[in-house]
Design a protein around this motif. Structure first.
Motif, PDB file in Angstrom:
ATOM      1  N   ALA A 132      32.643 -69.618   0.208  1.00  0.00           N
ATOM      2  CA  ALA A 132      34.079 -69.783   0.449  1.00  0.00           C
ATOM      3  C   ALA A 132      34.789 -69.593  -0.877  1.00  0.00           C
ATOM      4  CB  ALA A 132      34.387 -71.147   1.046  1.00  0.00           C
ATOM      5  N   GLN A 133      35.945 -68.949  -0.832  1.00  0.00           N
ATOM      6  CA  GLN A 133      36.681 -68.635  -2.063  1.00  0.00           C
ATOM      7  C   GLN A 133      38.173 -68.783  -1.835  1.00  0.00           C
ATOM      8  OE1 GLN A 133      35.570 -65.107  -4.573  1.00  0.00           O
ATOM      9  NE2 GLN A 133      37.612 -64.374  -4.023  1.00  0.00           N
ATOM     10  N   VAL A 134      38.861 -69.376  -2.798  1.00  0.00           N
ATOM     11  CA  VAL A 134      40.324 -69.467  -2.773  1.00  0.00           C
ATOM     12  C   VAL A 134      40.863 -68.740  -4.003  1.00  0.00           C
ATOM     13  CG1 VAL A 134      40.435 -71.609  -1.450  1.00  0.00           C
ATOM     14  CG2 VAL A 134      40.264 -71.707  -3.935  1.00  0.00           C
ATOM     15  N   MET A 135      42.069 -68.168  -3.877  1.00  0.00           N
ATOM     16  CA  MET A 135      42.676 -67.451  -4.995  1.00  0.00           C
ATOM     17  C   MET A 135      44.190 -67.466  -4.855  1.00  0.00           C
ATOM     18  SD  MET A 135      40.934 -65.421  -2.670  1.00  0.00           S
ATOM     19  CE  MET A 135      41.127 -63.969  -1.628  1.00  0.00           C
ATOM     20  N   TYR A 136      44.867 -67.139  -5.942  1.00  0.00           N
ATOM     21  CA  TYR A 136      46.334 -67.105  -5.942  1.00  0.00           C
ATOM     22  C   TYR A 136      46.775 -65.943  -6.818  1.00  0.00           C
ATOM     23  CZ  TYR A 136      51.054 -69.001  -5.481  1.00  0.00           C
ATOM     24  OH  TYR A 136      52.381 -69.186  -5.157  1.00  0.00           O
ATOM     25  N   LYS A 137      47.722 -65.139  -6.330  1.00  0.00           N
ATOM     26  CA  LYS A 137      48.139 -63.922  -7.031  1.00  0.00           C
ATOM     27  C   LYS A 137      49.532 -64.100  -7.636  1.00  0.00           C
ATOM     28  CE  LYS A 137      47.960 -58.887  -6.273  1.00  0.00           C
ATOM     29  NZ  LYS A 137      49.199 -58.446  -6.913  1.00  0.00           N
TER      30      LYS A 137
ATOM     31  N   ALA B 155      35.958 -66.259   3.369  1.00  0.00           N
ATOM     32  CA  ALA B 155      34.703 -66.961   3.596  1.00  0.00           C
ATOM     33  C   ALA B 155      33.806 -66.116   4.487  1.00  0.00           C
ATOM     34  CB  ALA B 155      34.954 -68.327   4.243  1.00  0.00           C
ATOM     35  N   GLU B 156      32.504 -66.253   4.280  1.00  0.00           N
ATOM     36  CA  GLU B 156      31.504 -65.585   5.106  1.00  0.00           C
ATOM     37  C   GLU B 156      30.319 -66.521   5.301  1.00  0.00           C
ATOM     38  OE1 GLU B 156      30.813 -61.220   4.647  1.00  0.00           O
ATOM     39  OE2 GLU B 156      31.732 -61.539   2.676  1.00  0.00           O
ATOM     40  N   TRP B 157      29.648 -66.350   6.427  1.00  0.00           N
ATOM     41  CA  TRP B 157      28.452 -67.149   6.717  1.00  0.00           C
ATOM     42  C   TRP B 157      27.465 -66.267   7.477  1.00  0.00           C
ATOM     43  CZ3 TRP B 157      27.163 -71.622   4.609  1.00  0.00           C
ATOM     44  CH2 TRP B 157      26.056 -72.308   5.123  1.00  0.00           C
ATOM     45  N   THR B 158      26.187 -66.440   7.176  1.00  0.00           N
ATOM     46  CA  THR B 158      25.159 -65.643   7.836  1.00  0.00           C
ATOM     47  C   THR B 158      23.971 -66.523   8.204  1.00  0.00           C
ATOM     48  OG1 THR B 158      23.751 -63.673   7.645  1.00  0.00           O
ATOM     49  CG2 THR B 158      24.025 -64.998   5.667  1.00  0.00           C
ATOM     50  N   VAL B 159      23.332 -66.180   9.307  1.00  0.00           N
ATOM     51  CA  VAL B 159      22.089 -66.832   9.728  1.00  0.00           C
ATOM     52  C   VAL B 159      21.155 -65.734  10.218  1.00  0.00           C
ATOM     53  CG1 VAL B 159      23.171 -69.023  10.364  1.00  0.00           C
ATOM     54  CG2 VAL B 159      22.946 -67.201  12.071  1.00  0.00           C
ATOM     55  N   GLY B 160      19.854 -66.036  10.240  1.00  0.00           N
ATOM     56  CA  GLY B 160      18.922 -65.034  10.727  1.00  0.00           C
ATOM     57  C   GLY B 160      17.481 -65.404  10.472  1.00  0.00           C
ATOM     58  N   GLN B 161      16.621 -64.397  10.526  1.00  0.00           N
ATOM     59  CA  GLN B 161      15.201 -64.559  10.277  1.00  0.00           C
ATOM     60  C   GLN B 161      14.717 -63.414   9.397  1.00  0.00           C
ATOM     61  OE1 GLN B 161      13.818 -64.601  14.424  1.00  0.00           O
ATOM     62  NE2 GLN B 161      13.151 -66.721  14.116  1.00  0.00           N
ATOM     63  N   GLY B 162      13.739 -63.713   8.558  1.00  0.00           N
ATOM     64  CA  GLY B 162      13.190 -62.694   7.692  1.00  0.00           C
ATOM     65  C   GLY B 162      11.892 -63.141   7.060  1.00  0.00           C
ATOM     66  N   PRO B 163      11.202 -62.219   6.375  1.00  0.00           N
ATOM     67  CA  PRO B 163       9.942 -62.575   5.721  1.00  0.00           C
ATOM     68  C   PRO B 163      10.175 -63.498   4.528  1.00  0.00           C
ATOM     69  CG  PRO B 163      10.619 -60.362   5.123  1.00  0.00           C
ATOM     70  CD  PRO B 163      11.565 -60.821   6.179  1.00  0.00           C
ATOM     71  N   GLU B 164       9.301 -64.505   4.385  1.00  0.00           N
ATOM     72  CA  GLU B 164       9.442 -65.474   3.299  1.00  0.00           C
ATOM     73  C   GLU B 164       8.071 -66.030   2.932  1.00  0.00           C
ATOM     74  OE1 GLU B 164      10.987 -69.987   3.048  1.00  0.00           O
ATOM     75  OE2 GLU B 164      12.564 -68.545   3.615  1.00  0.00           O
ATOM     76  N   LEU B 165       7.831 -66.223   1.655  1.00  0.00           N
ATOM     77  CA  LEU B 165       6.550 -66.734   1.170  1.00  0.00           C
ATOM     78  C   LEU B 165       6.384 -68.207   1.520  1.00  0.00           C
ATOM     79  CD1 LEU B 165       3.927 -66.510  -0.492  1.00  0.00           C
ATOM     80  CD2 LEU B 165       5.311 -67.042  -2.536  1.00  0.00           C
ATOM     81  N   ASP B 166       5.287 -68.533   2.201  1.00  0.00           N
ATOM     82  CA  ASP B 166       4.884 -69.914   2.457  1.00  0.00           C
ATOM     83  C   ASP B 166       3.821 -70.244   1.417  1.00  0.00           C
ATOM     84  OD1 ASP B 166       3.703 -72.274   3.337  1.00  0.00           O
ATOM     85  OD2 ASP B 166       4.046 -71.804   5.448  1.00  0.00           O
TER      86      ASP B 166
END
Length: 473
Positions: A386-391, A359-370
């Motif tokens: 999030a990802q689950v797997m079985y080998k 799993a990964e999560w990101t937050v932040g700020q960036g340019p975006e069209l209003d």
């Protein structure tokens, strides 16, 4: 029949044959399992060794002189002959390889097919797969060739072109385009510290660093992948990887556990910030910091955790857009150097042994069209997956079923006008790897995503059946 101790008899016959200087007929030999004596005919308690003939690679005088001392010591033990051979082999000094003998070539090819099975799937567009959408068939998504190796003890190179690229605005595909071109400059003998200079992957996001050759899900998650175009840029980076951890990183890739490779336990660097194969536009560099550590438990299970962050300014490309019957070209509310562009991310990977989770999560700020204000301005963003797997491993090869959920609320800064993306997606599939050379993946995906390629930036729902054949070479 004359009898001699095993090693003595063998070397005596070899020496005699060599001295005669003529090709000898193969002879059947037997060894007495109790006395270790050598015989030329079968008998009680004798085990067949096989047929032996004279070897004439060595001139007779040399063979005779080198064999004599060996016979004296061989009578003491039946293992003397292999020991002497081992000592002779080890005493030879190997020739030093030229740098071009240390360079290797490898690569992989991916062929995709997507079939619409529900909703408005024909209108779907995804930055991760250009073969999603109307009037699509088979497509070559990757055609990579990697040239890499150690030029010297202090420098390694890595060059990777892709022969399945499609330049922006082109109606045809399969152009050759550079993906990686860098050198690793090693600062110590154990290759613990290195400086990487050139175009390479930016150490932000675990899945972005993982090669698509090793990735289980068909595409990267938009929340992380929207940070760096093509995951790469031109810059200079410092990486630190202790020797023990370097071995872990290598094992996680070679073992089929879908590792991301060695980008250091710690990394820091600067890069242009506009994306791969694009020049800098603002005379200001992005900076990035990276941390990731693969723990190994007593039972052999691996768990990797880490965090990344980057900061800089990005210059958005603007153009005419028609939304709700209004045609306009948005302005950019930012300094001349560009819009604020910064994010942090965290990841956890529990490697599939046999059950796995990442799993990964990101937050932040960036340019975006209003759209309401018709302006591109700095806004917040968030998302992850999030990802689950079985080998399963067996005589049939390796099978790995998986399920992945992803979401993203933030801009597609690399697209014209940096429109906002709203992504909610579930994908479930299975990868079958009958051998190291071939992989086949089949997946079903339920997609709800914004078409950021053109105004009015509609959000489209659809379901796809997806297939990929990968060959490794």
């Amino acid at each position: 029949m004359k009898r001699l101790p095993l090693a003595a008899a063998f070397w005596t016959m070899c020496g005699t044959a060599a001295a005669e200087g003529a090709p000898q007929e193969a002879i059947e030999l037997y060894v007495d399992t109790a006395t270790r004596q050598l015989f030329a005919e079968p008998g009680p308690g004798r085990q067949r060794l096989g047929k032996f003939a004279q070897v004439t690679d060595t001139p007779a005088p040399v063979a005779a002189t080198t064999a004599a001392p060996t016979v004296a010591t061989a009578t003491a033990s039946s293992t003397a002959q292999p020991a002497v051979a081992a000592r002779s082999a080890s005493s030879a000094t190997p020739a030093t390889k030229a740098w071009y003998d240390k360079i290797g070539i490898r690569g992989y090819l991916q062929m995709r097919y997507n079939q619409e099975v529900g909703g408005d799937a024909k209108d779907l567009k995804s930055p991760g797969d250009r073969y999603i959408g109307r009037e699509q068939g088979f497509g070559i998504r990757r055609a990579r060739v990697v040239i890499s190796g150690d030029v010297t003890d202090k420098m390694s190179i890595y060059i990777q072109p892709d022969f399945a690229s499609t330049p922006t605005g082109s109606s045809t595909g399969n152009f050759a385009q550079l993906r990686d071109a860098y050198a690793d400059l090693w600062l110590d003998k154990d290759k613990t510290y290195r400086i990487r200079a050139g175009q390479s992957k930016i150490p932000y996001g675990w899945e972005d660093l993982q090669s698509s050759q090793n990735r289980l899900a068909l595409d990267r998650a938009d929340a992380l992948n929207s940070a760096v175009r093509d995951e790469r840029d031109l810059g200079v980076f410092f990486y630190w990887t202790p020797k023990e951890i370097k071995e872990r990183y290598a094992y996680l890739v070679k073992s089929g556990l879908k590792g991301s490779g060695d980008y250091g336990v710690f990394g820091v660097g600067v890069y242009n910030g506009q994306g791969a194969n694009r020049p800098d536009r603002n005379d200001q560099l992005h900076s990035v910091i990276h941390f990731s550590y693969p723990f190994k438990f007593a039972n052999g299970q691996y768990l990797e955790v880490g965090a990344d962050a980057y900061s800089g300014r990005y210059k958005v490309t603007t153009g005419s857009a028609t939304i709700d019957g209004r045609t306009f070209t948005p302005t950019v509310d930012a300094p001349v150097a560009g819009s604020t562009d910064r994010r942090v991310a965290a990841h956890v990977v529990y490697y599939p042994q046999p059950f796995g989770f990442q799993a990964e999560w990101t937050v932040g700020q960036g340019p975006e069209l209003d759209v309401a204000r018709r302006v591109v301005r700095t806004q917040s963003l968030r998302g992850g997956y999030a990802q689950v797997m079985y080998k399963f491993d067996g005589d049939y090869g390796s099978l790995m079923p998986y399920a992945k959920w992803q979401t993203y609320r933030g801009a597609a800064k690399f697209d014209t006008n940096a429109p906002k993306m709203q992504v909610d997606e579930i994908e479930a599939g299975i990868e079958w790897q009958p051998s190291n050379a071939v992989e086949l993946a089949v997946a079903w995906a339920n997609m709800r995503r914004t078409d950021v390629s053109t105004a009015p930036y509609r959000r489209i729902d659809g379901q796809l059946l997806r297939m990929q054949l990968q060959v490794n070479y």
